[in-house]
Motif scaffolding. Sequence first.
Motif, PDB file in Angstrom:
ATOM      1  N   LEU A 195      64.389  70.537  23.153  1.00 31.88           N
ATOM      2  CA  LEU A 195      65.083  70.790  24.415  1.00 31.88           C
ATOM      3  C   LEU A 195      64.997  69.566  25.327  1.00 31.88           C
ATOM      4  O   LEU A 195      65.956  69.260  26.045  1.00 31.88           O
ATOM      5  N   ALA A 196      63.866  68.855  25.286  1.00 25.88           N
ATOM      6  CA  ALA A 196      63.735  67.632  26.085  1.00 25.88           C
ATOM      7  C   ALA A 196      64.741  66.579  25.616  1.00 25.88           C
ATOM      8  O   ALA A 196      65.371  65.896  26.433  1.00 25.88           O
ATOM      9  N   LEU A 197      64.919  66.453  24.299  1.00 19.86           N
ATOM     10  CA  LEU A 197      65.894  65.511  23.762  1.00 19.86           C
ATOM     11  C   LEU A 197      67.309  65.882  24.196  1.00 19.86           C
ATOM     12  O   LEU A 197      68.097  65.014  24.604  1.00 19.86           O
ATOM     13  N   ALA A 198      67.641  67.173  24.120  1.00 20.41           N
ATOM     14  CA  ALA A 198      68.977  67.620  24.525  1.00 20.41           C
ATOM     15  C   ALA A 198      69.225  67.335  26.006  1.00 20.41           C
ATOM     16  O   ALA A 198      70.315  66.876  26.391  1.00 20.41           O
ATOM     17  N   LEU A 199      68.235  67.574  26.853  1.00 22.75           N
ATOM     18  CA  LEU A 199      68.380  67.314  28.287  1.00 22.75           C
ATOM     19  C   LEU A 199      68.516  65.823  28.556  1.00 22.75           C
ATOM     20  O   LEU A 199      69.329  65.404  29.390  1.00 22.75           O
ATOM     21  N   TRP A 200      67.720  65.011  27.868  1.00 22.85           N
ATOM     22  CA  TRP A 200      67.812  63.556  28.016  1.00 22.85           C
ATOM     23  C   TRP A 200      69.208  63.063  27.656  1.00 22.85           C
ATOM     24  O   TRP A 200      69.821  62.271  28.381  1.00 22.85           O
ATOM     25  N   ALA A 201      69.736  63.562  26.543  1.00 23.90           N
ATOM     26  CA  ALA A 201      71.070  63.158  26.110  1.00 23.90           C
ATOM     27  C   ALA A 201      72.135  63.633  27.090  1.00 23.90           C
ATOM     28  O   ALA A 201      73.101  62.914  27.376  1.00 23.90           O
ATOM     29  N   ARG A 202      71.972  64.822  27.609  1.00 18.56           N
ATOM     30  CA  ARG A 202      72.945  65.358  28.577  1.00 18.56           C
ATOM     31  C   ARG A 202      72.974  64.489  29.839  1.00 18.56           C
ATOM     32  O   ARG A 202      74.043  64.196  30.376  1.00 18.56           O
ATOM     33  N   GLY A 240      70.465  54.898  25.602  1.00 24.61           N
ATOM     34  CA  GLY A 240      69.565  56.047  25.569  1.00 24.61           C
ATOM     35  C   GLY A 240      69.478  56.621  24.168  1.00 24.61           C
ATOM     36  O   GLY A 240      69.419  55.876  23.180  1.00 24.61           O
ATOM     37  N   PRO A 241      69.482  57.943  24.030  1.00 26.93           N
ATOM     38  CA  PRO A 241      69.414  58.545  22.695  1.00 26.93           C
ATOM     39  C   PRO A 241      70.640  58.249  21.847  1.00 26.93           C
ATOM     40  O   PRO A 241      70.585  58.327  20.613  1.00 26.93           O
ATOM     41  N   TYR A 242      71.759  57.883  22.496  1.00 27.47           N
ATOM     42  CA  TYR A 242      72.981  57.565  21.755  1.00 27.47           C
ATOM     43  C   TYR A 242      72.917  56.194  21.079  1.00 27.47           C
ATOM     44  O   TYR A 242      73.825  55.835  20.344  1.00 27.47           O
ATOM     45  N   ALA A 243      71.840  55.461  21.318  1.00 27.81           N
ATOM     46  CA  ALA A 243      71.682  54.171  20.663  1.00 27.81           C
ATOM     47  C   ALA A 243      71.271  54.317  19.202  1.00 27.81           C
ATOM     48  O   ALA A 243      71.454  53.388  18.409  1.00 27.81           O
ATOM     49  N   PRO A 248      68.214  60.289  13.684  1.00 30.67           N
ATOM     50  CA  PRO A 248      68.273  58.927  14.225  1.00 30.67           C
ATOM     51  C   PRO A 248      68.287  57.883  13.120  1.00 30.67           C
ATOM     52  O   PRO A 248      67.721  58.061  12.041  1.00 30.67           O
ATOM     53  N   ARG A 249      68.959  56.785  13.401  1.00 32.92           N
ATOM     54  CA  ARG A 249      68.949  55.616  12.532  1.00 32.92           C
ATOM     55  C   ARG A 249      68.563  54.418  13.396  1.00 32.92           C
ATOM     56  O   ARG A 249      69.196  54.151  14.403  1.00 32.92           O
ATOM     57  N   PHE A 250      67.515  53.720  12.977  1.00 34.61           N
ATOM     58  CA  PHE A 250      67.023  52.597  13.754  1.00 34.61           C
ATOM     59  C   PHE A 250      67.382  51.282  13.052  1.00 34.61           C
ATOM     60  O   PHE A 250      67.301  51.174  11.835  1.00 34.61           O
ATOM     61  N   GLY A 251      67.785  50.297  13.835  1.00 36.45           N
ATOM     62  CA  GLY A 251      68.217  49.026  13.267  1.00 36.45           C
ATOM     63  C   GLY A 251      69.697  49.047  12.990  1.00 36.45           C
ATOM     64  O   GLY A 251      70.308  50.098  12.803  1.00 36.45           O
ATOM     65  N   SER A 252      70.329  47.910  12.993  1.00 33.98           N
ATOM     66  CA  SER A 252      71.779  47.816  12.802  1.00 33.98           C
ATOM     67  C   SER A 252      72.123  47.693  11.344  1.00 33.98           C
ATOM     68  O   SER A 252      71.328  47.245  10.532  1.00 33.98           O
TER      69      SER A 252
END
Length: 252
Positions: free
Chosen positions: A145-152, A175-178, A246-250
């Motif tokens: 729920l914290a992740l969802a609120l952060w993204a919102r 943010g989380p969209y990165a 999540p995927r980290f790194g390009s």
Amino acid sequence: MIRAELLRTVAYIWVAFGAYWMGASLFKRAPETESEKNRYGRWARIACLVVTFVLLFLERRTIPPVLLIFLCLVWAAAALYFVTPAGSARSGEFPLYRALRLLVLAAVFALLFWNRTGVGWLGTSFTHSSVALAITGFVLTLAGLALALWARIYLGNYWSDKVVLRANHQLIRTGPYACMRHPIYSGVLLAVAGTALVVDQWRGVLAFAILLVNYSIKARREERILADAFSDRFDEHKRNTGFLLPRFGSRN
């Protein structure tokens, strides 16, 4: 005993989350160009929704579960109607799709919090009543729920329950969209998975599976209109981020 208290606490946390989720849009500042008549009408509708929500919450122990689920569904539908963004540029859903998703949410939370949905094997344990896993599920619910609120919060005014692009829509990549493209869905799914661990019955697993299918379909629809609107930029964003994980790194 511990599991029952955890489940009761989780239920109230979900209620608070739902109330905030709607309220964040219902109570946002109205446009300066809004007429005084429309502003009064808007606040009257909001007041009606708030009073209805409070009454439902206060009478939750006296209302039969089936009726409570139905009334909550009606409340959510009315609230979502009032938070639908104006000036949407593009839409990626058919008219009845929103109602179908509300029914899906009703089924998910009925499976999680209504004991009578535990029919047959759905009412059997899958963790052998492990208290440690129940506590883990509680923590995962809070994290999700914290992740969802952060993204919102990061999405800001571009958030909509409907699959639409607003006028002058921007592609959010911070943010989380990165690292993931749909962190709101990921957060809610994580929270449902955590709640399923607290419930410790196969009906919770079924609830998670139903919501996963629902969000996957909705996310694919959103990605189609984002790809049309942002083309190469969205393709790059897609290469560098995960769908729900999540995927980290390009990966250029």
